[in-house]
Design an enzyme around this catalytic site. Structure first.
Site, PDB file in Angstrom:
ATOM      1  N   GLY A 117       0.876  -1.163   0.000  1.00 13.09           N
ATOM      2  CA  GLY A 117       0.000   0.000   0.000  1.00 13.09           C
ATOM      3  C   GLY A 117       0.910   1.209   0.000  1.00 13.09           C
ATOM      4  O   GLY A 117       1.738   1.370   0.915  1.00 13.09           O
ATOM      5  N   ALA A 118       0.776   2.052  -1.027  1.00 15.61           N
ATOM      6  CA  ALA A 118       1.751   3.127  -1.214  1.00 15.61           C
ATOM      7  C   ALA A 118       1.962   3.975   0.050  1.00 15.61           C
ATOM      8  O   ALA A 118       3.110   4.187   0.464  1.00 15.61           O
ATOM      9  CB  ALA A 118       1.341   3.988  -2.413  1.00 15.61           C
ATOM     10  N   ARG A 166      11.191  -0.661  -3.667  1.00 15.86           N
ATOM     11  CA  ARG A 166      10.197  -0.884  -4.725  1.00 15.86           C
ATOM     12  C   ARG A 166      10.145   0.369  -5.587  1.00 15.86           C
ATOM     13  O   ARG A 166      10.244   1.479  -5.080  1.00 15.86           O
ATOM     14  CB  ARG A 166       8.805  -1.204  -4.152  1.00 15.86           C
ATOM     15  N   ASP A 196      -0.705   4.469  -6.809  1.00 14.57           N
ATOM     16  CA  ASP A 196       0.692   4.345  -6.391  1.00 14.57           C
ATOM     17  C   ASP A 196       1.530   5.515  -6.883  1.00 14.57           C
ATOM     18  O   ASP A 196       2.529   5.872  -6.269  1.00 14.57           O
ATOM     19  CB  ASP A 196       1.282   3.028  -6.865  1.00 14.57           C
ATOM     20  N   ASN A 220      -1.481   2.240 -10.732  1.00 17.06           N
ATOM     21  CA  ASN A 220      -2.121   1.578  -9.599  1.00 17.06           C
ATOM     22  C   ASN A 220      -2.117   0.082  -9.871  1.00 17.06           C
ATOM     23  O   ASN A 220      -1.724  -0.372 -10.950  1.00 17.06           O
ATOM     24  CB  ASN A 220      -3.555   2.110  -9.397  1.00 17.06           C
TER      25      ASN A 220
END
Lengths: 304, 304
Positions: free
Chosen positions: A22-23, A57, A194, A204
């Site tokens: 989850g960003a 990431r 995201d 996303n």
């Protein structure tokens, strides 16, 4: 199960294996990870640790944003800065939820994808936080949640969070979304993000692009709920957003099979009806739609 | 694993648990099942067995069509009629493959969904048979196959069949199809069908509708490969096609979760570029597009 990360390796591993996902949650976790790294390491080793966390990431912009904020803190204030990022996210989620309420019908079915609740943001959530806020404000909503292959964040996390919040919900396979829009008369779709480029293109969770196309086909509003920290004004369009491809083993049954496993897709801004942010509901032409001039300046400057 | 059905119960169970699946394969299996029922039972019990097999699954029309053909046989000819249905399907698949070749580019990426190969039809397959026929005719194709949740027929069966046929293939989650269309420059999508109404509406595996919408959005031709036995002229449109909903356990992780699990969806005929049948490529206005008048009459009369 609760995991505890006490080394930089463990922080990076938790991000890369999606123990934290989850960003916004990755941003908060990365910030605390930097505070931890600052306690454990000094000088170039500390800086190397910051960069390892920052690069754990590639797609979500919140991680780089949070790490950069902590890096820029006065020496010794790292933990305080991480706590500030966490506190702010809770407040940001509350404001997103509040701003979103008006978008929901008095009663109806809504569709969401992936997980965007407390487990994704550290606060009330973005898209899921908006749904829960609207439900608590008296809207009679029923949520259809895509299971979100390959890692099933919808089935594992979103259904759990909706049950915890007391919001009626039904799980579907991702491929049933278009049929659900038609047969279950979905009133709106709302997802998180995201990374969002200047022109409104949204990176996303994989599947978002197909949902946005199907929503447009059915004339259903398609909303993206995301904090200001998810907007990346350095990018003119989504073409420049790096899309993480993950391991084939997340998908394939037979080891011999070739797999294309992008974790995200990019939805063109023209398919997004509006963004819901802590600055309110932003419609094309986007930033000009922030009514309050001071807020608009804040938004563009990424001040809080 | 090979299973053998020696009772009517076992025949019905094999169809309902999807040990046999794929509309044409279910038809052939149902026909042989009727021949078995005729050997085991007489009179009203036999007729009851025929109807139980006929009703084992509701969506595909091939099953009812095949059972009705066997039922209408002269007493004692049941097995011969089932064998004829099987033989004809092999020939039909060959003709579908031959007719489809011209639709494929000299080289390019193609997308398919669910399983439509030998394991689905008893012959070479419909959509997958068409892809393999085009590949063998020298087209340099690469297939992107949707895994097809919840039961993963794409990941389990299609990838296996493509490997067996030597056709290069890549597996994707269903939600990655829209991104693949854009990023992998998909030249065409081709799927099978479980039932086709007079106006061209197509019932097929859940996810087909979303694929057709995404294909239209990207300007990609969307083909449906199916034998004449899949067309149900009794139905004016897809609205009347019964859509089977299957068990929640196929999808959910938590037993407390509500699930909407339709096995099929209905794609409007206007989203279908053309049908590929044993009578050739049929484009809107459909049956008028069959060039040979005698074939057109045959097609409409469902004669072979």
């Amino acid at each position: 199960m609760i995991r505890r990360a006490t080394t930089v390796d463990a922080v990076v591993d938790a991000i890369q294996t999606l123990a934290v996902r989850g960003a916004p949650a990755i941003g908060i976790f990365g910030a605390y990870g930097c505070a931890l790294a600052a306690r454990l390491h000094e000088g170039t080793e500390r800086e190397r640790a910051f960069l390892r966390i920052r690069d754990a990431r590639p797609t979500a912009v919140n991680l780089a944003w949070a790490v950069d904020r902590v890096r820029a803190s006065a020496d010794g204030d790292y933990l305080e800065e991480a706590r500030a990022i966490h506190r702010e996210q809770v407040e940001v989620d509350r404001l997103i939820g509040e701003a979103a309420i008006e978008l929901f019908p008095r009663a109806g079915n809504v569709l969401t994808h992936c997980n965007t609740g407390p487990l994704a943001t550290g606060g009330a959530g973005t898209a899921l936080g908006a749904i829960v806020a609207a439900y608590r404000a008296g809207k009679q909503l029923h949520v259809f949640a895509g299971e979100t292959r390959p890692l099933l964040q919808g089935a594992r996390l979103t259904m759990y969070e909706l049950r915890a919040a007391g919001v009626p919900a039904t799980l579907i396979v991702d491929a049933a979304a278009a049929l659900a829009m038609r047969e279950k008369k979905i009133a709106l779709a709302i997802v998180g993000a995201d990374r969002i480029a200047r022109n409104g293109d949204v990176a996303n969770k994989i599947g978002t692009y197909g949902l946005a196309i199907a929503a447009a086909h059915h004339g259903i509003p398609f909303y993206v709920a995301a904090p200001r920290s998810t907007f990346d004004f350095a990018l003119g369009s989504g073409d420049a957003i790096p899309i993480e491809e993950r391991r084939p083993d997340e998908v394939r049954i037979d080891e011999a099979d070739d797999v294309y496993n992008p974790a995200f897709d990019v939805t063109p801004g023209r398919l997004v009806t509006a963004f819901v942010t802590e600055y309110g509901v932003i419609r094309p032409p986007y930033f000009e739609s922030i009514p309050d001039l001071e807020s608009r300046a804040d938004f563009l400057a990424a001040k809080r």
